[in-house]
Design an enzyme around this catalytic site. Structure first.
Site, mmCIF file in Angstrom:
data_model
loop_
_atom_site.group_PDB
_atom_site.id
_atom_site.type_symbol
_atom_site.label_atom_id
_atom_site.label_comp_id
_atom_site.label_asym_id
_atom_site.label_seq_id
_atom_site.Cartn_x
_atom_site.Cartn_y
_atom_site.Cartn_z
ATOM 1 N N ASP A 110 0.815 -1.208 0.000
ATOM 2 C CA ASP A 110 0.000 0.000 0.000
ATOM 3 C C ASP A 110 0.854 1.265 0.000
ATOM 4 O O ASP A 110 2.058 1.231 0.298
ATOM 5 C CB ASP A 110 -0.952 0.011 1.194
ATOM 6 C CG ASP A 110 -0.217 -0.008 2.529
ATOM 7 O OD1 ASP A 110 0.689 -0.853 2.698
ATOM 8 O OD2 ASP A 110 -0.521 0.828 3.406
ATOM 9 N N ASP A 140 8.725 4.427 -0.958
ATOM 10 C CA ASP A 140 8.009 3.849 0.189
ATOM 11 C C ASP A 140 6.779 3.068 -0.255
ATOM 12 O O ASP A 140 5.696 3.617 -0.372
ATOM 13 C CB ASP A 140 7.618 4.995 1.132
ATOM 14 C CG ASP A 140 6.990 4.521 2.430
ATOM 15 O OD1 ASP A 140 7.045 3.316 2.706
ATOM 16 O OD2 ASP A 140 6.424 5.365 3.143
ATOM 17 N N GLU A 174 0.133 -1.195 5.729
ATOM 18 C CA GLU A 174 1.162 -0.671 6.637
ATOM 19 C C GLU A 174 0.963 0.809 6.909
ATOM 20 O O GLU A 174 1.149 1.281 8.037
ATOM 21 C CB GLU A 174 2.549 -0.909 6.029
ATOM 22 C CG GLU A 174 3.718 -0.576 6.972
ATOM 23 C CD GLU A 174 4.152 0.889 6.929
ATOM 24 O OE1 GLU A 174 4.914 1.316 7.816
ATOM 25 O OE2 GLU A 174 3.721 1.612 5.999
ATOM 26 N N ASP A 201 13.133 -5.291 7.099
ATOM 27 C CA ASP A 201 11.975 -4.498 6.690
ATOM 28 C C ASP A 201 12.444 -3.154 6.145
ATOM 29 O O ASP A 201 13.639 -2.854 6.127
ATOM 30 C CB ASP A 201 11.035 -4.303 7.890
ATOM 31 C CG ASP A 201 9.663 -3.766 7.504
ATOM 32 O OD1 ASP A 201 9.350 -3.724 6.299
ATOM 33 O OD2 ASP A 201 8.902 -3.381 8.414
ATOM 34 N N HIS A 453 5.976 10.422 1.248
ATOM 35 C CA HIS A 453 4.671 10.859 1.769
ATOM 36 C C HIS A 453 4.311 12.265 1.289
ATOM 37 O O HIS A 453 3.262 12.787 1.660
ATOM 38 C CB HIS A 453 4.593 10.801 3.294
ATOM 39 C CG HIS A 453 4.504 9.421 3.843
ATOM 40 N ND1 HIS A 453 3.946 9.141 5.073
ATOM 41 C CD2 HIS A 453 4.876 8.221 3.339
ATOM 42 C CE1 HIS A 453 4.011 7.834 5.313
ATOM 43 N NE2 HIS A 453 4.573 7.258 4.265
#
Length: 508
Positions: A110, A140, A174, A201, A453
């Protein structure tokens, strides 16, 4: 003391000459079909808006896309794979020795929402402009997602039969907390009694040393995560017409409380010996005398360093629990006095501090019984993972990251443990592994970090090539590494021969 202060300030401004700065990629060359697969995955709008609310159509499509475009992984007799809670993906690539503890590579499907109007390129067109792919998720973390898939597909295509089992896990929410993705994956693994040697991760990236004015590249590997508490502050007071105001309003009282919190941050935790101190200690190994002396004694010099580091945004976040005001709600009309005002405070909690200590600090600083506090969400700091092996302690995950980075970047960067500020899916895995590492193998400079973001998230084609290269070498290195602590007669093969007999040149 004055001399020492000068020395520290000078240290923050010097350029280290001890570490080469040239970035060198490995010899793997990315082909056009791999680029197009990546771009096609980026075009899928796998947006997660809030917990339980995500683009189900796009998530279904990306699952099918991955299945259709990585046929060797999905059809190998070594692979068992499944969808978890409809959209998350879990793979098990069976190793030749079931006694060896498996490890897990993870990323997420996502992405966060976008404001298309402020992008230079449409965020889901994955356009290539001057060798840069513009798309939400380019960093990301669809670059890691498809980097892992490309690397695993290539190994299996080359006939690799890993010694130990490899898990791949890709959650679908996430960005909204992971409750429907990673949490469900972990439940499944726990039910099957899976215990992992380590987990790799997403996390920090390679960047230019962000806390010192150095030319050096630095890879900060997240060995822990700060906790998070979101706290609602609310005030209820009589309202009325704006022409006849009371002496104090709910907005005024709450604004004063917020001002106090921002003016009185929680104290530094440098003297408590958390991951931030570990980072400085490791950094000292790269820095010459006399600065290394300061870094090796951060806990004892904390009264001096606190003031110096507080002026740096990154260092300030490393050494204390932070306070951020993220939301404020009040009022319904411009001539009506609001009866209620609410604000949300986001605390990122230092690993040596407790929620109770943070709330007590807030209460004492605000010192106003009219301001009510309510915990909306809490996630405690994660335990610190192993970062340095000894005769009795094995840290395979961190060492493999180090060695793979040295292979890809030819040793030309500092590699430091750090406590991660944002939350990742990996925090849900703490019950099935003691060692969790958070890292994205690409370069993002500090002045570029807002694109994650934010608008114009992008990655160069060369950087995506490096990510594939990194995971390709990482998987091979893990198969020939003999310091997991669970081997009997396994020995490292420095020529990098796989179980099928094909050869890779890895200098472990």
């Amino acid at each position: 003391m004055i001399f020492l202060s000068f020395l520290v300030v000078t240290f923050l401004q010097v350029t280290s000459k001890n570490i080469p700065t040239e970035e060198k990629l490995s010899d793997y060359k990315l082909n056009d079909s791999a680029v197009e697969r990546f771009r096609s995955g980026l075009m899928l709008r796998t947006v997660c808006w809030e917990a339980g609310k995500y683009n189900e159509t796009a998530l279904s499509l990306i699952g099918s896309f991955i299945e259709n475009n990585y046929p060797v992984l999905h059809n190998s007799p070594l692979t068992v794979w499944e969808r978890v809670n409809n959209y998350s993906l879990l793979y098990k690539v069976n190793g030749q020795d079931p006694k060896l503890k498996p490890y897990l590579l993870t990323a997420h499907l996502d992405v966060v929402p976008t404001d298309d109007q402020v992008w230079d390129q449409p965020p889901f067109d994955a356009n290539i402009v001057e060798n840069m792919i513009y798309a939400r998720g380019a960093i990301d973390t669809k670059s890691s997602l498809f980097g892992i898939l490309e690397a695993m597909e290539l190994h299996l295509k080359n006939g690799m039969k890993p010694k130990r089992t490899i898990y791949l896990a890709f959650g679908h929410d996430e960005e909204c907390g992971g409750q429907y993705g990673a949490v469900e994956i972990v439940k499944l693994l726990e039910k099957r009694n899976v215990r992992l040697a380590f987990i790799h991760d997403e996390g920090t990236t390679v960047t230019k040393a962000p806390f010192f004015s150095m030319d050096s590249l630095v890879a900060c590997i997240g060995i822990s995560e700060k906790g998070r508490a979101t706290v609602e502050l609310s005030v209820s007071l009589p309202g009325g017409h704006a022409s006849m105001p009371h002496k104090q309003s709910s907005i005024g009282v709450l604004s004063n409380a917020i001002s106090k919190l921002e003016s009185h941050p929680l104290p530094s935790r440098l003297s408590y010996g958390g991951t931030d101190v570990v980072m400085f200690d490791k950094m000292a190994d790269y820095i010459g005398f006399p600065y290394s002396l300061i870094l090796k004694n951060v806990r004892f010099l904390s009264p001096l360093l606190n003031g110096v580091f507080s002026g740096n945004q990154l260092m300030n976040a490393l050494m204390r629990t932070t306070t951020a005001i993220t939301m404020f709600h009040a009022g319904t009309k411009n001539n009506v006095i609001a009866t209620e005002a609410r604000a949300v405070v986001d605390h990122r909690i230092h690993m040596t501090e407790t929620l109770e200590e943070v709330l007590e600090h807030d209460k004492n600083v605000i010192n106003d019984e009219r301001v009510k506090m309510k915990i909306l969400e809490y996630s405690k700091p994660t335990p610190q993972s192993c970062y340095e092996s000894s005769s009795s302690t094995f840290c395979p995950g961190f060492e493999l990251i180090e060695r793979t980075l040295q292979k890809i970047w030819k040793g030309n960067l500092m590699i430091l443990p750090i406590s991660l500020f944002p939350l990742t899916d990996s925090r849900h895995y703490v019950n099935i592994s003691d060692n969790i590492y958070r890292f994205i193998p690409t370069i993002v400079f500090v002045n570029e970090s807002s694109m994650v973001h934010g608008p114009n998230e992008r990655i160069s084609i060369q950087a995506y090539e490096t990510i594939i290269n990194y995971f390709y070498h990482f998987i091979a290195n893990a198969d020939h590494y003999n310091r997991f602590g669970d081997e009997d007669d396994i020995t490292a093969d420095v020529t990098g021969k796989t179980a099928s007999g094909s050869s890779h040149q890895f200098d472990l």
